[in-house]
Design a protein around this motif. Sequence first.
Motif, PDB file in Angstrom:
ATOM      1  N   ALA A   1       0.577  -1.173  -0.022  1.00 17.59           N
ATOM      2  CA  ALA A   1      -0.106   0.017  -0.111  1.00 17.59           C
ATOM      3  C   ALA A   1       0.880   1.442   0.050  1.00 17.59           C
ATOM      4  N   MET A   2       1.983   1.168   0.802  1.00 22.87           N
ATOM      5  CA  MET A   2       2.947   2.314   0.836  1.00 22.87           C
ATOM      6  C   MET A   2       3.525   2.633  -0.519  1.00 22.87           C
ATOM      7  N   ILE A   3       3.813   1.502  -1.206  1.00 25.16           N
ATOM      8  CA  ILE A   3       4.638   1.564  -2.633  1.00 25.16           C
ATOM      9  C   ILE A   3       3.604   2.235  -3.538  1.00 25.16           C
ATOM     10  N   GLU A   4       2.342   1.904  -3.435  1.00 20.22           N
ATOM     11  CA  GLU A   4       1.229   2.377  -4.240  1.00 20.22           C
ATOM     12  C   GLU A   4       1.034   3.969  -4.067  1.00 20.22           C
TER      13      GLU A   4
ATOM     14  N   GLY B   1       2.255   9.272  -6.611  1.00 20.42           N
ATOM     15  CA  GLY B   1       2.866  10.457  -6.407  1.00 20.42           C
ATOM     16  C   GLY B   1       1.945  11.083  -5.307  1.00 20.42           C
ATOM     17  N   ASP B   2       0.973  10.354  -4.850  1.00 21.63           N
ATOM     18  CA  ASP B   2       0.065  10.906  -3.628  1.00 21.63           C
ATOM     19  C   ASP B   2       0.889  11.709  -2.465  1.00 21.63           C
ATOM     20  N   ALA B   3       2.108  11.203  -2.239  1.00 25.36           N
ATOM     21  CA  ALA B   3       2.892  11.641  -1.519  1.00 25.36           C
ATOM     22  C   ALA B   3       4.299  11.262  -1.621  1.00 25.36           C
ATOM     23  N   ALA B   4       5.402  12.002  -1.078  1.00 25.53           N
ATOM     24  CA  ALA B   4       6.595  11.629  -1.132  1.00 25.53           C
ATOM     25  C   ALA B   4       7.133  10.872   0.151  1.00 25.53           C
ATOM     26  N   PHE B   5       6.475  10.821   1.227  1.00 23.10           N
ATOM     27  CA  PHE B   5       6.759  10.404   2.219  1.00 23.10           C
ATOM     28  C   PHE B   5       5.580   9.997   2.942  1.00 23.10           C
ATOM     29  N   VAL B   6       5.446   8.566   3.037  1.00 23.54           N
ATOM     30  CA  VAL B   6       4.269   7.993   3.814  1.00 23.54           C
ATOM     31  C   VAL B   6       4.471   7.310   5.174  1.00 23.54           C
ATOM     32  N   PHE B   7       3.690   7.436   6.193  1.00 26.32           N
ATOM     33  CA  PHE B   7       3.900   6.890   7.702  1.00 26.32           C
ATOM     34  C   PHE B   7       3.013   5.803   7.762  1.00 26.32           C
ATOM     35  N   GLY B   8       3.009   5.133   8.488  1.00 29.30           N
ATOM     36  CA  GLY B   8       2.066   4.100   8.907  1.00 29.30           C
ATOM     37  C   GLY B   8       1.374   4.444  10.084  1.00 29.30           C
ATOM     38  N   SER B   9       0.128   4.181  10.126  1.00 29.82           N
ATOM     39  CA  SER B   9      -0.469   4.486  11.446  1.00 29.82           C
ATOM     40  C   SER B   9      -1.403   3.249  12.266  1.00 29.82           C
ATOM     41  N   ARG B  10      -1.125   3.081  13.240  1.00 26.75           N
ATOM     42  CA  ARG B  10      -1.953   2.082  14.065  1.00 26.75           C
ATOM     43  C   ARG B  10      -3.201   2.538  14.532  1.00 26.75           C
ATOM     44  N   PHE B  11      -3.484   3.909  14.425  1.00 21.97           N
ATOM     45  CA  PHE B  11      -4.542   4.553  14.917  1.00 21.97           C
ATOM     46  C   PHE B  11      -5.216   5.278  13.941  1.00 21.97           C
ATOM     47  N   MET B  12      -5.522   4.513  12.681  1.00 25.69           N
ATOM     48  CA  MET B  12      -6.531   5.271  11.652  1.00 25.69           C
ATOM     49  C   MET B  12      -7.763   4.162  11.361  1.00 25.69           C
ATOM     50  N   GLY B  13      -8.014   3.512  12.477  1.00 25.00           N
ATOM     51  CA  GLY B  13      -9.237   2.685  12.076  1.00 25.00           C
ATOM     52  C   GLY B  13      -8.887   1.102  11.995  1.00 25.00           C
ATOM     53  N   VAL B  14      -7.688   0.776  11.664  1.00 25.98           N
ATOM     54  CA  VAL B  14      -7.457  -0.682  11.734  1.00 25.98           C
ATOM     55  C   VAL B  14      -6.950  -0.854  13.194  1.00 25.98           C
TER      56      VAL B  14
ATOM     57  N   ARG C   1       5.574  16.575   0.584  1.00 26.76           N
ATOM     58  CA  ARG C   1       4.373  16.218   0.657  1.00 26.76           C
ATOM     59  C   ARG C   1       4.134  14.787   1.463  1.00 26.76           C
ATOM     60  N   TRP C   2       3.370  14.632   2.492  1.00 27.57           N
ATOM     61  CA  TRP C   2       3.406  13.506   3.272  1.00 27.57           C
ATOM     62  C   TRP C   2       2.102  13.204   3.771  1.00 27.57           C
ATOM     63  N   SER C   3       1.879  11.793   4.038  1.00 27.41           N
ATOM     64  CA  SER C   3       0.602  11.343   4.443  1.00 27.41           C
ATOM     65  C   SER C   3       0.727  10.123   5.291  1.00 27.41           C
ATOM     66  N   GLU C   4      -0.240   9.950   6.054  1.00 32.41           N
ATOM     67  CA  GLU C   4      -0.175   8.883   6.854  1.00 32.41           C
ATOM     68  C   GLU C   4      -1.385   7.674   6.347  1.00 32.41           C
ATOM     69  N   ILE C   5      -1.227   6.501   6.149  1.00 37.93           N
ATOM     70  CA  ILE C   5      -2.041   5.412   5.939  1.00 37.93           C
ATOM     71  C   ILE C   5      -2.316   4.285   7.166  1.00 37.93           C
ATOM     72  N   PRO C   6      -3.405   3.830   7.255  1.00 35.52           N
ATOM     73  CA  PRO C   6      -3.630   3.061   8.129  1.00 35.52           C
ATOM     74  C   PRO C   6      -2.802   1.433   8.068  1.00 35.52           C
ATOM     75  N   ILE C   7      -2.285   1.147   9.068  1.00 31.31           N
ATOM     76  CA  ILE C   7      -1.387  -0.294   8.650  1.00 31.31           C
ATOM     77  C   ILE C   7      -2.068  -1.157   9.885  1.00 31.31           C
ATOM     78  N   ARG C   8      -1.994  -2.454   9.640  1.00 28.61           N
ATOM     79  CA  ARG C   8      -2.455  -3.381  10.595  1.00 28.61           C
ATOM     80  C   ARG C   8      -1.078  -4.086  11.399  1.00 28.61           C
ATOM     81  N   VAL C   9      -1.061  -3.939  12.743  1.00 28.90           N
ATOM     82  CA  VAL C   9       0.051  -4.154  13.380  1.00 28.90           C
ATOM     83  C   VAL C   9      -0.216  -5.395  14.420  1.00 28.90           C
ATOM     84  N   ILE C  10       0.410  -6.524  14.376  1.00 25.23           N
ATOM     85  CA  ILE C  10       0.098  -7.712  15.313  1.00 25.23           C
ATOM     86  C   ILE C  10       1.128  -7.870  16.282  1.00 25.23           C
ATOM     87  N   TYR C  11       0.936  -7.695  17.520  1.00 25.57           N
ATOM     88  CA  TYR C  11       1.496  -7.765  18.868  1.00 25.57           C
ATOM     89  C   TYR C  11       1.572  -9.344  19.190  1.00 25.57           C
TER      90      TYR C  11
END
Lengths: 109, 228
Positions: free
Chosen positions: B99-102, B107-120, B191-201
């Motif tokens: 998803a980050m590579i996409e 070109g939606d963002a040049a830097f993308v961060f994964g977030s554990r708190f965006m709904g997943v 230009r940066w953005s966050e996307i939801p990621i799924r983290v399994i502890y």
Amino acid sequence: MIIQLALWLIGVIALLITWRRYAQRAIRLPEALIVSLVWIAGMIVVALPALATRFAAFVGVGRGVDAIVYVAVAALGVIAFQQHVALRRFEQRFSKLVEALALDEWRRK
Amino acid sequence: MKYAIVIPAYNEATRLSQVLRTMLDQQVAESHVFVVDDGSDDDTFRVAKEMGVHALRHVVNRGQGAALRTGTRAALEWGAEAVIHMDADGQHQLEDVQAMIEVLRTGDAAFVFGSRFMGVQPQGMPFARRVVLSAARLFSVYALGIPRRMTDPQSGMRGFTRDQAHHVVHVQDGMAHCSEILRNVTQSDTRWSEIPIRVIYTQDSLAKGQRASAAFKIAWDVLTRRFL
């Protein structure tokens, strides 16, 4: 009297060690001179405690020993901060070396 | 898009082999994966070598930030157009890497961060960890000037295009690199953005993970770097 003799002995030993380290090139001349001045100043105060009292009165502190402690604490704070900065710089350079070694090994695979 | 996945690893021989096996089974080419062994005492480096991925190693442990710097430099030298950072302990999922590579490719963002708190919802995250992360977010906003809209300032998963690597290759050695990267990026015109990621502890990953007390050291490292 006994404490003065003991402190003088410590001061003499400290001076000998300082110049021995200089002779071994472990420290540079300015460092050896500064450290020697500090020890000699300490030995003078031990021999003539009234000097500390006059210094304390001059700077507005009650007792000579208090003035010495305040100066020592401030000096130690400065030294500790400089050591912290030096250690930080060393850590950064060390990491650069570790990184370079890792990349070099990877390139040669 | 020629992408590279950089995985810093410290004493992760067991979990790393599972992570790499999953990647290779899902058609990720070995040449796209860069594992940096950060001075491990176990067989982390050997595992990476045997799996056929790019394996680098630090002769002594220097910290995750240092390992990411090394891996990123190697990836850029290899010619990566995009670099993804992920953990070696299996917490991060390959579909989130894709998803980050996409995001970077379009070109939606040049830097993308994964977030554990965006709904997943993260699986297995202890309540204490949530509390610490909430405190970390407040610290990031008020002490570091990170934008409030950043939902997960301590996420270890991020991706960036090649021209954004300068935000990463000069960061601190230890865990404070996370906040530092965040600050570098959000206070630039990137230009940066966050996307939801799924983290399994898992029990293993939690046992090895950061203690809450490490937060104080991270805060100290970040503040001293900023103000001194």
